[in-house]
Write a protein that holds these residues in place. Structure first.
Motif, mmCIF file in Angstrom:
data_model
loop_
_atom_site.group_PDB
_atom_site.id
_atom_site.type_symbol
_atom_site.label_atom_id
_atom_site.label_comp_id
_atom_site.label_asym_id
_atom_site.label_seq_id
_atom_site.Cartn_x
_atom_site.Cartn_y
_atom_site.Cartn_z
ATOM 1 N N VAL A 114 0.824 -1.221 0.000
ATOM 2 C CA VAL A 114 0.000 0.000 0.000
ATOM 3 C C VAL A 114 0.853 1.265 0.000
ATOM 4 N N SER A 115 2.156 1.116 -0.174
ATOM 5 C CA SER A 115 3.070 2.259 -0.079
ATOM 6 C C SER A 115 2.783 3.343 -1.106
ATOM 7 N N LYS A 116 2.252 2.966 -2.264
ATOM 8 C CA LYS A 116 1.972 3.945 -3.310
ATOM 9 C C LYS A 116 0.531 4.456 -3.278
ATOM 10 N N ALA A 117 -0.232 3.950 -2.341
ATOM 11 C CA ALA A 117 -1.648 4.339 -2.276
ATOM 12 C C ALA A 117 -1.845 5.711 -1.653
ATOM 13 N N THR A 118 -0.923 6.107 -0.769
ATOM 14 C CA THR A 118 -1.068 7.382 -0.077
ATOM 15 C C THR A 118 0.272 7.804 0.513
ATOM 16 N N SER A 119 0.427 9.094 0.732
ATOM 17 C CA SER A 119 1.623 9.598 1.403
ATOM 18 C C SER A 119 1.382 9.713 2.905
ATOM 19 N N ALA A 120 0.130 9.494 3.327
ATOM 20 C CA ALA A 120 -0.216 9.561 4.747
ATOM 21 C C ALA A 120 0.361 8.353 5.476
ATOM 22 N N LYS A 121 0.585 8.518 6.770
ATOM 23 C CA LYS A 121 1.127 7.440 7.582
ATOM 24 C C LYS A 121 -0.015 6.559 8.081
ATOM 25 N N VAL A 122 -0.329 5.518 7.311
ATOM 26 C CA VAL A 122 -1.423 4.622 7.671
ATOM 27 C C VAL A 122 -0.884 3.375 8.371
ATOM 28 N N SER A 123 -1.746 2.730 9.124
ATOM 29 C CA SER A 123 -1.391 1.494 9.832
ATOM 30 C C SER A 123 -2.516 0.489 9.657
ATOM 31 N N PRO A 124 -2.191 -0.820 9.695
ATOM 32 C CA PRO A 124 -3.243 -1.834 9.573
ATOM 33 C C PRO A 124 -4.099 -1.900 10.825
ATOM 34 N N VAL A 125 -5.379 -2.189 10.629
ATOM 35 C CA VAL A 125 -6.306 -2.372 11.741
ATOM 36 C C VAL A 125 -6.394 -3.869 12.020
ATOM 37 N N GLY A 126 -5.937 -4.279 13.198
ATOM 38 C CA GLY A 126 -5.940 -5.696 13.511
ATOM 39 C C GLY A 126 -4.794 -6.424 12.831
ATOM 40 N N LYS A 127 -4.866 -7.750 12.856
ATOM 41 C CA LYS A 127 -3.767 -8.550 12.325
ATOM 42 C C LYS A 127 -4.276 -9.708 11.478
ATOM 43 N N LEU A 128 -3.385 -10.193 10.628
ATOM 44 C CA LEU A 128 -3.568 -11.449 9.908
ATOM 45 C C LEU A 128 -2.212 -12.140 9.920
ATOM 46 N N ASP A 129 -2.217 -13.446 10.077
ATOM 47 C CA ASP A 129 -0.949 -14.179 10.085
ATOM 48 C C ASP A 129 -0.224 -14.036 8.755
ATOM 49 N N ASN A 130 1.060 -14.336 8.793
ATOM 50 C CA ASN A 130 1.894 -14.255 7.600
ATOM 51 C C ASN A 130 1.293 -15.002 6.419
ATOM 52 N N GLN A 131 0.842 -16.225 6.639
ATOM 53 C CA GLN A 131 0.305 -17.046 5.545
ATOM 54 C C GLN A 131 -1.192 -16.851 5.315
ATOM 55 N N ALA A 132 -1.831 -16.051 6.160
ATOM 56 C CA ALA A 132 -3.258 -15.781 5.971
ATOM 57 C C ALA A 132 -3.463 -14.818 4.810
ATOM 58 N N LYS A 175 -11.613 2.067 17.703
ATOM 59 C CA LYS A 175 -12.984 1.583 17.837
ATOM 60 C C LYS A 175 -13.132 0.191 17.218
ATOM 61 N N LEU A 176 -12.512 -0.022 16.061
ATOM 62 C CA LEU A 176 -12.614 -1.315 15.382
ATOM 63 C C LEU A 176 -11.768 -2.382 16.069
ATOM 64 N N ALA A 177 -10.677 -1.962 16.692
ATOM 65 C CA ALA A 177 -9.800 -2.921 17.362
ATOM 66 C C ALA A 177 -10.424 -3.455 18.644
ATOM 67 N N LYS A 178 -11.282 -2.617 19.275
ATOM 68 C CA LYS A 178 -11.927 -3.037 20.517
ATOM 69 C C LYS A 178 -13.416 -2.721 20.493
ATOM 70 N N PRO A 179 -14.129 -3.290 19.513
ATOM 71 C CA PRO A 179 -15.566 -2.996 19.424
ATOM 72 C C PRO A 179 -16.324 -3.620 20.598
ATOM 73 N N LYS A 180 -17.365 -2.947 21.036
ATOM 74 C CA LYS A 180 -18.139 -3.423 22.181
ATOM 75 C C LYS A 180 -18.729 -4.803 21.916
ATOM 76 N N ASN A 181 -19.267 -4.978 20.716
ATOM 77 C CA ASN A 181 -19.913 -6.252 20.401
ATOM 78 C C ASN A 181 -19.172 -7.042 19.329
ATOM 79 N N GLY A 182 -17.907 -6.699 19.087
ATOM 80 C CA GLY A 182 -17.148 -7.389 18.055
ATOM 81 C C GLY A 182 -17.453 -6.832 16.676
ATOM 82 N N ILE A 183 -16.762 -7.327 15.679
ATOM 83 C CA ILE A 183 -16.975 -6.898 14.308
ATOM 84 C C ILE A 183 -17.134 -8.125 13.414
#
Length: 279
Positions: A133-151, A166-174
């Motif tokens: 995603v390096s060419k998608a924006t010049s803004a400093k973005v970060s991933p929300v949550g995780k996925l394993d290397n092979q996922a 909010k998405l990382a710790k939703p009250k009722n999940g996502i």
């Protein structure tokens, strides 16, 4: 021209011209300079506060001036009502208590391929999703949550710290749906047991639904759940005696992989951002 005329002209030019210039200088600068000097919070570096607020997406610069004057804005814990006040990127700027990001909010959805780390670079030569995603924006973005290397599958990036938290710790999940490939056929009994909820470390992990994928061997399973715990899908199946060979997240919140090939990314629409904020 007579001597009297020259004398009169010189006298006129010296008094009136000099007087006007002095008066104009006083009107143009005097009211502003003392105001800046009187404020112990003023600084000359950084960007204007109203621009900082406008860049965060809260409102326009003109509206920002109104909110500043009304006392809605704080910088490093102090209320600022001064027009033209400047802030630095590292300052803690808040609007009605909410911390602002001076960059325009950016939201990018990636269909992650296998073989890319989401955080860090633990192996020599390992690649991270930031490359994708390096060419998608010049803004400093970060991933929300995780996925394993092979996922594989959907991964959201943003510089919107409020939404990310909010998405990382939703009250009722996502809502998330995964397509899973197992190392062996899953029995119907185990499928039903997972549907009822699996206990991991003393806590029950509720599963919204789980089923075999149509026209696929029983090693192919679809599972929907809302838990955002790390490695949760792999741990669920492992607790039942199965190893996950392939994991693909096909739905995240209301976002899907439609028209998004593996390894490609796109920016979210305004409506998609609004929908995520309502989760």
């Amino acid at each position: 021209m007579s001597r009297n005329d020259r004398s009169s002209g010189k006298k006129y030019s010296g008094r009136q011209g000099g007087g006007q210039r002095k008066k104009s200088h006083a009107r143009g600068n005097a009211p502003i300079k003392p105001k800046m000097e009187k404020s112990p919070l003023s600084n000359t570096d950084g960007i204007r506060l109203n621009k900082y607020i406008a860049n965060s997406g809260i409102c326009s610069r003109r509206e920002a001036d109104m909110y500043i004057a009304a006392g809605n804005v704080t910088v490093n814990g102090k209320t600022i009502t001064e027009m033209g006040y400047r802030v630095k990127l590292e300052d803690d700027v808040r609007f009605d208590g909410r911390r602002l990001n001076p960059e325009k909010p950016v939201y990018i959805l990636l269909n992650k391929p296998a073989g890319f780390f989401v955080t860090g670079n633990p192996e020599k030569g390992g690649r991270t999703v930031m490359e994708l995603v390096s060419k998608a924006t010049s803004a400093k973005v970060s991933p929300v949550g995780k996925l394993d290397n092979q996922a594989k599958g959907l991964l959201l990036f943003t510089n919107d710290g409020t939404l990310a938290k909010k998405l990382a710790k939703p009250k009722n999940g996502i809502r998330q749906i995964y397509q899973v490939t197992l190392n062996k056929n899953m029995s119907k009994e185990d499928l039903e047991a997972i549907q009822k909820g699996v206990y991991l470390e003393g806590s029950k992990v509720p599963v919204t639904s789980i089923s075999f994928i149509d026209d696929k061997p029983h090693t192919e399973v679809g599972i929907e759940l809302k838990s955002i715990k790390e490695h949760i899908v792999t741990r669920i199946f492992k607790s039942m005696g199965y190893e996950v060979e392939s994991l693909d997240r096909v739905v995240f919140g209301g976002l899907t992989k439609k028209d998004l090939p593996r390894g490609r990314h796109r920016h979210l629409t305004e409506q998609e951002v609004i929908n995520l904020g309502m989760l």
